[in-house]
Write an enzyme that holds these catalytic residues in place. Structure first.
Site, mmCIF file in Angstrom:
data_model
loop_
_atom_site.group_PDB
_atom_site.id
_atom_site.type_symbol
_atom_site.label_atom_id
_atom_site.label_comp_id
_atom_site.label_asym_id
_atom_site.label_seq_id
_atom_site.Cartn_x
_atom_site.Cartn_y
_atom_site.Cartn_z
ATOM 1 N N GLU B 39 45.643 96.309 -8.392
ATOM 2 C CA GLU B 39 45.849 94.716 -8.374
ATOM 3 C C GLU B 39 47.111 94.522 -7.533
ATOM 4 O O GLU B 39 47.068 93.494 -6.610
ATOM 5 C CB GLU B 39 45.809 93.907 -9.859
ATOM 6 C CG GLU B 39 45.821 92.677 -9.572
ATOM 7 C CD GLU B 39 46.642 92.226 -10.979
ATOM 8 O OE1 GLU B 39 46.327 92.986 -12.067
ATOM 9 O OE2 GLU B 39 47.144 90.858 -11.051
ATOM 10 N N ASP B 43 46.900 92.542 -4.364
ATOM 11 C CA ASP B 43 47.193 91.262 -3.808
ATOM 12 C C ASP B 43 47.954 91.129 -2.816
ATOM 13 O O ASP B 43 47.771 90.324 -2.070
ATOM 14 C CB ASP B 43 48.060 91.017 -5.198
ATOM 15 C CG ASP B 43 48.929 89.657 -4.895
ATOM 16 O OD1 ASP B 43 48.412 88.753 -5.142
ATOM 17 O OD2 ASP B 43 50.147 89.807 -4.723
ATOM 18 N N ASP B 112 41.822 89.189 -10.885
ATOM 19 C CA ASP B 112 42.598 90.381 -10.677
ATOM 20 C C ASP B 112 41.747 91.330 -10.250
ATOM 21 O O ASP B 112 42.210 92.115 -9.697
ATOM 22 C CB ASP B 112 43.346 90.598 -12.098
ATOM 23 C CG ASP B 112 44.277 89.586 -12.569
ATOM 24 O OD1 ASP B 112 44.681 88.804 -11.860
ATOM 25 O OD2 ASP B 112 44.674 89.527 -13.593
ATOM 26 N N GLU B 115 40.897 91.432 -6.641
ATOM 27 C CA GLU B 115 42.024 91.990 -5.970
ATOM 28 C C GLU B 115 42.348 93.866 -6.004
ATOM 29 O O GLU B 115 42.501 94.267 -5.098
ATOM 30 C CB GLU B 115 43.491 91.397 -6.520
ATOM 31 C CG GLU B 115 43.696 89.915 -5.997
ATOM 32 C CD GLU B 115 44.737 89.331 -6.610
ATOM 33 O OE1 GLU B 115 45.309 88.391 -5.880
ATOM 34 O OE2 GLU B 115 45.390 89.678 -7.592
#
Lengths: 224, 224
Positions: B39, B43, B112, B115
């Protein structure tokens, strides 16, 4: 040394689009063809490349440690330090007011311009070339990173240790502020109201003395 | 449909490393081989690819507008909405407690995990493949963006308008809250203490009513 030669030496590449290079070096005080859009792009490019590097270099780091390592590399003061090593200030294009106001030495301008340059490299030469440029510019920073640096600060760790055991938070008490105004030395005690632990820390700021005192208590608790 | 087939259908790719795919779908409630590191990576990948897309799609947007457009695409609620369209919830690997707690429908877990999946795609197939996957998943969002959306909200614009003219800030006064608890309708007045401008706004939340009232005042001022 012209700007392309400087870029070649420091970043290992030349831009095909010279206008883009000029724009990347132009602070908004120069006018409307400035580097603010490129900074937006470069900030995200740098975040990605640094994240990728940290992910592979630190296979045992959790996401909190990775985030703290990333911040240590890309925060404004860190980028400004890199920019200074690259003599970026000499390449800046500033409006007259900013020149006289010391803009070439200002952290925020240096950091933003470094990001804008990275954005221009990504735009002109692609992400792989930009990854190489970032690798070159940040090489010594990457190599110097230690997971230890990603630990939380001592006050935070002490607080979490105590909270995890249902104990009250520590008191930090200023014991002494010695020395002249320009060279103060602070002594702070860290006290745990429900236990015997107490320790003093010394530092050049109150905050530094508190961190030192928290470290000393963590050592007493066997946590450091 | 197994997980790789689902990935192929929704993201247009398959991972070479099946273990990585499993990890990307594993919430931390499953155990230590979870998706938190992926994650972190995803991101930053998403931030970069979205920034690049916005930079090229909106050549006239300034960096503030670009930032607001980016936030509108990558904020948690927006990612969760994308994840729902992809039926990501069905692919999630959750611990028993999270399953019973409704984890498959929770915004933060969905966002999350999306990502993390993008991070896994970048890691396994490279950034170009990940850029294609993001383009496929966010296609309709990218196409639906309008620079107009990047305007600041009405209350902020009204505040800046007034500050720029040295006028006092407006008062927002609740006039009415009608309806049942689950379907309230709020009426708020926006009043300028030093002028004649006053307008009411109606909305399903107090905040929405305030924004509507600010919009009405901006119209009176010839600013909307």
């Amino acid at each position: 040394m012209d700007t392309q030669q400087w870029l070649q030496r420091q970043f290992g590449c030349r831009l095909r689009n010279g206008t883009l290079l000029t724009q990347a070096l132009s602070h908004r005080s120069v006018g409307s063809r400035n580097n603010e859009r490129l900074e937006f792009l470069g900030d995200s490019v740098l975040g990605y490349v640094v994240s990728e590097e940290l992910y592979s270099r630190f296979p045992d780091a959790d996401e909190g440690q990775l985030s703290r390592l990333r911040v240590s590399l890309v925060k404004g003061s860190a980028l400004a330090a890199v920019a200074r090593e690259l003599d970026l200030g000499e390449q800046l294009r500033l409006g007259a007011g900013e020149v006289h106001g010391g803009g070439r030495r200002r952290d925020s301008i240096l950091a933003d311009t470094l990001e804008a340059l990275l954005g221009a490299i990504a735009l002109d030469l692609g992400i792989d070339a930009c990854r190489l440029a970032i690798g070159k510019v940040f090489q010594s920073r990457f190599d110097g990173l230690k997971l230890e640096q990603a630990r939380k600060d001592p006050k935070t760790r002490l607080q979490e240790y105590l909270q995890g055991r249902g104990r009250p938070l520590p008191d930090y008490v200023l014991r002494e502020a010695a020395g002249e105004d320009h060279a103060r030395i602070f002594t702070v005690a860290c006290e745990l109201s429900d236990g015997d632990e107490v320790a003093e820390g010394v530092g050049e700021s109150r905050r530094a003395a508190e961190q030192a005192a928290a470290t000393a208590v963590l050592i007493q608790l066997g946590e450091s």
